[in-house]
Design a protein around this motif. Structure first.
Motif, PDB file in Angstrom:
ATOM      1  N   ALA A 185       0.861  -1.184   0.000  1.00 60.00           N
ATOM      2  CA  ALA A 185       0.000   0.000   0.000  1.00 60.00           C
ATOM      3  C   ALA A 185       0.893   1.228   0.000  1.00 60.00           C
ATOM      4  CB  ALA A 185      -0.910  -0.003   1.213  1.00 60.00           C
ATOM      5  N   ILE A 186       1.137   1.771  -1.172  1.00 59.87           N
ATOM      6  CA  ILE A 186       2.073   2.889  -1.331  1.00 59.87           C
ATOM      7  C   ILE A 186       1.279   4.164  -1.603  1.00 59.87           C
ATOM      8  CG2 ILE A 186       3.971   3.793  -2.736  1.00 59.87           C
ATOM      9  CD1 ILE A 186       4.646   0.813  -3.357  1.00 59.87           C
ATOM     10  N   LYS A 187       1.676   5.238  -0.974  1.00 61.53           N
ATOM     11  CA  LYS A 187       0.929   6.490  -1.083  1.00 61.53           C
ATOM     12  C   LYS A 187       1.689   7.535  -1.898  1.00 61.53           C
ATOM     13  CE  LYS A 187      -1.969   4.573   1.594  1.00 61.53           C
ATOM     14  NZ  LYS A 187      -3.419   4.519   1.534  1.00 61.53           N
ATOM     15  N   ALA A 188       0.935   8.271  -2.697  1.00 63.59           N
ATOM     16  CA  ALA A 188       1.520   9.405  -3.405  1.00 63.59           C
ATOM     17  C   ALA A 188       1.789  10.523  -2.415  1.00 63.59           C
ATOM     18  CB  ALA A 188       0.559   9.886  -4.494  1.00 63.59           C
ATOM     19  N   ASN A 189       2.796  11.331  -2.690  1.00 66.32           N
ATOM     20  CA  ASN A 189       3.093  12.467  -1.826  1.00 66.32           C
ATOM     21  C   ASN A 189       2.060  13.568  -2.010  1.00 66.32           C
ATOM     22  OD1 ASN A 189       5.520  11.657  -0.436  1.00 66.32           O
ATOM     23  ND2 ASN A 189       6.551  11.760  -2.418  1.00 66.32           N
ATOM     24  N   THR A 190       2.055  14.497  -1.076  1.00 62.66           N
ATOM     25  CA  THR A 190       1.089  15.596  -1.084  1.00 62.66           C
ATOM     26  C   THR A 190       1.181  16.398  -2.375  1.00 62.66           C
ATOM     27  OG1 THR A 190       1.286  15.771   1.318  1.00 62.66           O
ATOM     28  CG2 THR A 190       0.313  17.646   0.155  1.00 62.66           C
ATOM     29  N   PHE A 191       0.042  16.624  -3.009  1.00 67.38           N
ATOM     30  CA  PHE A 191       0.014  17.447  -4.215  1.00 67.38           C
ATOM     31  C   PHE A 191       0.171  18.914  -3.818  1.00 67.38           C
ATOM     32  CE2 PHE A 191      -2.965  13.927  -5.678  1.00 67.38           C
ATOM     33  CZ  PHE A 191      -1.915  13.181  -6.195  1.00 67.38           C
ATOM     34  N   MET A 192       1.069  19.601  -4.486  1.00 64.75           N
ATOM     35  CA  MET A 192       1.364  21.002  -4.184  1.00 64.75           C
ATOM     36  C   MET A 192       0.744  21.903  -5.241  1.00 64.75           C
ATOM     37  SD  MET A 192       3.184  20.438  -1.461  1.00 64.75           S
ATOM     38  CE  MET A 192       4.239  21.821  -1.052  1.00 64.75           C
ATOM     39  N   ALA A 193       0.696  23.211  -4.932  1.00 64.42           N
ATOM     40  CA  ALA A 193       0.042  24.167  -5.825  1.00 64.42           C
ATOM     41  C   ALA A 193       1.014  25.073  -6.561  1.00 64.42           C
ATOM     42  CB  ALA A 193      -0.947  25.025  -5.031  1.00 64.42           C
ATOM     43  N   SER A 194       2.212  25.285  -6.029  1.00 67.62           N
ATOM     44  CA  SER A 194       3.131  26.231  -6.657  1.00 67.62           C
ATOM     45  C   SER A 194       3.693  25.657  -7.948  1.00 67.62           C
ATOM     46  CB  SER A 194       4.270  26.587  -5.697  1.00 67.62           C
ATOM     47  OG  SER A 194       5.084  25.456  -5.454  1.00 67.62           O
ATOM     48  N   LYS A 195       3.971  26.529  -8.912  1.00 67.37           N
ATOM     49  CA  LYS A 195       4.441  26.101 -10.238  1.00 67.37           C
ATOM     50  C   LYS A 195       5.713  25.266 -10.133  1.00 67.37           C
ATOM     51  CE  LYS A 195       4.558  26.094 -14.794  1.00 67.37           C
ATOM     52  NZ  LYS A 195       4.712  27.317 -15.606  1.00 67.37           N
ATOM     53  N   GLY A 196       6.587  25.618  -9.202  1.00 66.20           N
ATOM     54  CA  GLY A 196       7.846  24.908  -9.077  1.00 66.20           C
ATOM     55  C   GLY A 196       7.734  23.544  -8.425  1.00 66.20           C
ATOM     56  N   ARG A 197       6.561  23.226  -7.854  1.00 67.02           N
ATOM     57  CA  ARG A 197       6.439  21.973  -7.109  1.00 67.02           C
ATOM     58  C   ARG A 197       5.353  21.041  -7.631  1.00 67.02           C
ATOM     59  NH1 ARG A 197       9.408  21.652  -2.515  1.00 67.02           N
ATOM     60  NH2 ARG A 197      10.429  23.562  -1.824  1.00 67.02           N
ATOM     61  N   ILE A 198       4.534  21.498  -8.589  1.00 67.86           N
ATOM     62  CA  ILE A 198       3.444  20.624  -9.037  1.00 67.86           C
ATOM     63  C   ILE A 198       3.950  19.409  -9.796  1.00 67.86           C
ATOM     64  CG2 ILE A 198       1.650  22.400  -9.086  1.00 67.86           C
ATOM     65  CD1 ILE A 198       2.095  22.717 -12.056  1.00 67.86           C
ATOM     66  N   ASN A 199       5.168  19.518 -10.357  1.00 68.14           N
ATOM     67  CA  ASN A 199       5.729  18.389 -11.104  1.00 68.14           C
ATOM     68  C   ASN A 199       7.140  18.050 -10.630  1.00 68.14           C
ATOM     69  OD1 ASN A 199       3.566  17.830 -12.870  1.00 68.14           O
ATOM     70  ND2 ASN A 199       4.184  19.472 -14.240  1.00 68.14           N
ATOM     71  N   ASP A 200       7.427  18.260  -9.351  1.00 73.15           N
ATOM     72  CA  ASP A 200       8.781  17.989  -8.884  1.00 73.15           C
ATOM     73  C   ASP A 200       8.973  16.481  -8.677  1.00 73.15           C
ATOM     74  OD1 ASP A 200       7.679  17.306  -6.425  1.00 73.15           O
ATOM     75  OD2 ASP A 200       8.304  19.143  -5.421  1.00 73.15           O
ATOM     76  N   SER A 201      10.135  16.091  -8.179  1.00 69.67           N
ATOM     77  CA  SER A 201      10.484  14.668  -8.114  1.00 69.67           C
ATOM     78  C   SER A 201       9.601  13.878  -7.161  1.00 69.67           C
ATOM     79  CB  SER A 201      11.952  14.527  -7.689  1.00 69.67           C
ATOM     80  OG  SER A 201      12.167  15.135  -6.427  1.00 69.67           O
ATOM     81  N   ARG A 202       8.864  14.550  -6.296  1.00 64.24           N
ATOM     82  CA  ARG A 202       7.963  13.828  -5.381  1.00 64.24           C
ATOM     83  C   ARG A 202       6.686  13.369  -6.092  1.00 64.24           C
ATOM     84  NH1 ARG A 202       5.562  16.505  -2.172  1.00 64.24           N
ATOM     85  NH2 ARG A 202       5.496  18.296  -3.546  1.00 64.24           N
ATOM     86  N   MET A 203       6.427  13.924  -7.253  1.00 67.83           N
ATOM     87  CA  MET A 203       5.216  13.584  -8.007  1.00 67.83           C
ATOM     88  C   MET A 203       5.485  12.516  -9.063  1.00 67.83           C
ATOM     89  SD  MET A 203       2.842  15.499  -6.727  1.00 67.83           S
ATOM     90  CE  MET A 203       3.650  15.074  -5.192  1.00 67.83           C
ATOM     91  N   MET A 204       6.430  11.631  -8.781  1.00 73.42           N
ATOM     92  CA  MET A 204       6.953  10.732  -9.804  1.00 73.42           C
ATOM     93  C   MET A 204       6.265   9.370  -9.789  1.00 73.42           C
ATOM     94  SD  MET A 204      10.953   9.688 -10.354  1.00 73.42           S
ATOM     95  CE  MET A 204      11.057   8.834  -8.777  1.00 73.42           C
ATOM     96  N   LYS A 205       5.982   8.871 -10.985  1.00 70.20           N
ATOM     97  CA  LYS A 205       5.609   7.482 -11.206  1.00 70.20           C
ATOM     98  C   LYS A 205       6.522   6.978 -12.317  1.00 70.20           C
ATOM     99  CE  LYS A 205       2.160   8.531 -14.736  1.00 70.20           C
ATOM    100  NZ  LYS A 205       0.780   8.355 -15.212  1.00 70.20           N
ATOM    101  N   VAL A 206       6.512   5.680 -12.564  1.00 66.34           N
ATOM    102  CA  VAL A 206       7.364   5.148 -13.638  1.00 66.34           C
ATOM    103  C   VAL A 206       6.548   4.198 -14.505  1.00 66.34           C
ATOM    104  CG1 VAL A 206       9.515   5.386 -12.355  1.00 66.34           C
ATOM    105  CG2 VAL A 206       8.196   3.262 -12.157  1.00 66.34           C
ATOM    106  N   GLU A 207       6.952   4.097 -15.767  1.00 62.22           N
ATOM    107  CA  GLU A 207       6.353   3.150 -16.704  1.00 62.22           C
ATOM    108  C   GLU A 207       7.482   2.342 -17.345  1.00 62.22           C
ATOM    109  OE1 GLU A 207       3.975   5.262 -19.493  1.00 62.22           O
ATOM    110  OE2 GLU A 207       2.779   6.277 -17.952  1.00 62.22           O
ATOM    111  N   GLN A 208       7.307   1.036 -17.374  1.00 65.32           N
ATOM    112  CA  GLN A 208       8.351   0.181 -17.927  1.00 65.32           C
ATOM    113  C   GLN A 208       8.293   0.188 -19.448  1.00 65.32           C
ATOM    114  OE1 GLN A 208       8.433  -3.772 -16.290  1.00 65.32           O
ATOM    115  NE2 GLN A 208      10.478  -4.196 -17.104  1.00 65.32           N
ATOM    116  N   VAL A 209       9.448   0.320 -20.054  1.00 69.65           N
ATOM    117  CA  VAL A 209       9.547   0.271 -21.508  1.00 69.65           C
ATOM    118  C   VAL A 209       9.303  -1.158 -21.963  1.00 69.65           C
ATOM    119  CG1 VAL A 209      11.055   0.644 -23.501  1.00 69.65           C
ATOM    120  CG2 VAL A 209      11.197   2.167 -21.508  1.00 69.65           C
ATOM    121  N   ARG A 210       8.461  -1.309 -22.988  1.00 69.33           N
ATOM    122  CA  ARG A 210       8.104  -2.644 -23.467  1.00 69.33           C
ATOM    123  C   ARG A 210       9.347  -3.435 -23.874  1.00 69.33           C
ATOM    124  NH1 ARG A 210       3.500  -3.138 -28.008  1.00 69.33           N
ATOM    125  NH2 ARG A 210       2.341  -2.259 -26.228  1.00 69.33           N
ATOM    126  N   ASP A 211       9.346  -4.710 -23.463  1.00 71.41           N
ATOM    127  CA  ASP A 211      10.451  -5.631 -23.803  1.00 71.41           C
ATOM    128  C   ASP A 211      11.796  -5.102 -23.336  1.00 71.41           C
ATOM    129  OD1 ASP A 211       8.597  -7.311 -25.098  1.00 71.41           O
ATOM    130  OD2 ASP A 211       8.823  -6.178 -26.965  1.00 71.41           O
TER     131      ASP A 211
END
Length: 415
Positions: free
Chosen positions: A221-247
């Protein structure tokens, strides 16, 4: 508890710093019989989202919009507001958090320009209670980030000495959001914690997983970090997910989409993205593209200025925010970027439709948490009412554990 003849059947709400209407979503999900909601919000894009989802859907509620908090916060103006739209049964407050946020190195606490709003909300609640002198006590609910101890003590004085409840949204949803809530209704100190394993539920798009899941033998049970409102933090490294490249054993790093954030905060899919995209497209088309393509010398209507093309109900966006248009590689080959309202901004920060949506969500409430805290408001109503489309279930299953949720508050006022 209230006698049956004291219960509410036509509820009037004052929603201070109402934002995208998170409070309205919660009250509708609880089935509260709403008559009037006075929304106080300075951001025209947030108000547009609110109106798009509620007022424009003919929900049978009287919606009143006030753009400036200062216009109604002093005794004389607040008295006039009560006389015109009250008496109020519920006051909701979501004062700006910049002066309390730990991520703001220049925060000033209760002495800051925005920090004083949390105190002011408490003063307004006290004034409304005294002025209305009603047999039934006023229900109030005020939210903010976790403050320092000395700040909490100062704020408590404005809320009749009642301490806040501290709740983290990770006990109710897939994302963290640790907040303080000042309220005068009793709550349960124990609740089922609704946690979620990202691996088995359709929260993340396109096969995305949380980085913490990589290499784990069992679901977590893994939780996403708090969503922020400032432009510099809405997409920072705490908002990260990953997708595996096929094959491949490689992964691509991405940030949470608007849709994923809407879901994790407990909102309907499209609640923010649909109206924001609609607004940005209309402003792009009618305030830039069509005026640029129109020759005023040959136009049969003699239109020369963007205001000649744009719906007058949208002019105020240009008055409160700054626009700029960037050329892009696909139709209509222009991309609108807009600042937030400029009342107190020294530096201009521009948002496109996606980043503005994320900004608004960063300022919003966790719907499951607030719904839990306000659950007992139903008990003071004579009846409930169904609102579509707000009877949905959250798309995650309860995690089998019990935990203390918040701190029990001894409430002296029966509601």
């Amino acid at each position: 508890s209230r006698q049956e003849d004291q219960k509410l059947n036509s509820v009037k709400v004052l929603d201070l710093f109402s934002g995208i209407g998170s409070g309205t979503v919660v009250l509708k999900r609880l089935g509260i019989p709403l008559h009037t909601i006075v929304h106080v919000e300075h951001d025209p894009v947030a108000t547009y989202v609110n109106q798009y989802n509620h007022e424009l859907q003919d929900d049978g509620i009287v919606h009143v919009h006030i753009t400036k908090f200062e216009d109604i916060c002093e005794p004389d103006s607040l008295e006039a507001l009560i006389q015109r739209h009250g008496p109020f049964d519920i006051v909701l407050g979501a004062a700006p958090c910049q002066d309390y946020s730990a991520v703001n190195a220049r925060r000033k606490g209760t002495t800051g320009g925005t920090g004083q709003y949390l105190l002011k909300v408490g003063e307004m609640i006290h004034f409304i209670e005294k002025y209305q002198k009603r047999r039934n006590p006023l229900i109030y609910f005020s939210e903010n980030v976790v403050l320092e101890k000395k700040e909490i003590e100062e704020v408590n004085e404005r809320y009749r000495g009642i301490p806040p409840v501290q709740v983290d949204a990770q006990d109710f949803s897939p994302c963290r959001r640790n907040r303080l809530y000042w309220l005068n209704i009793p709550i349960s100190s124990i609740a089922e914690a609704s946690q979620v394993s990202q691996e088995s539920l359709p929260i993340l798009e396109d096969g995305g997983i949380m980085p913490e899941e990589i290499g784990q033998a069992f679901p977590m049970a893994i939780k996403a970090n708090t969503f922020m409102a400032s432009k510099g933090r809405i997409n920072d490294s705490r908002m990260m997910k990953v997708e595996q490249v096929r094959d491949s054993d490689r992964f691509v790093i991405k940030t949470f989409s608007v849709r994923e954030r809407e879901i994790m905060l407990g909102l309907p899919v499209g609640y923010v993205s649909e109206p924001v995209n609609t607004l940005f497209k209309e402003l792009t088309r009618d305030a830039f593209v069509i005026p640029e393509q129109t020759d005023p010398n040959t136009d049969p209507e003699g239109r020369k200025h963007w205001s000649d093309f744009l719906d007058p109900t949208l002019w105020h966006f240009q008055e409160k925010c700054r626009f700029r248009f960037k050329m892009c590689g696909g139709p209509p080959f222009a991309k609108l970027e807009m600042t937030t309202p400029q009342e107190n901004s020294a530096q201009l920060v521009y948002f496109d439709a996606i980043s503005y949506s994320k900004h608004l969500l960063g300022n919003g409430w966790s719907i499951p948490v607030v719904e839990f805290l306000l659950e007992q408001v139903k008990d003071v109503c004579q009846t409930t009412r169904s609102y579509e489309p707000y009877s949905y279930n959250f798309p995650w299953q309860p995690y089998m554990s019990k935990g203390n949720v918040g701190e029990h508050v001894d409430v002296k006022v029966e509601v």
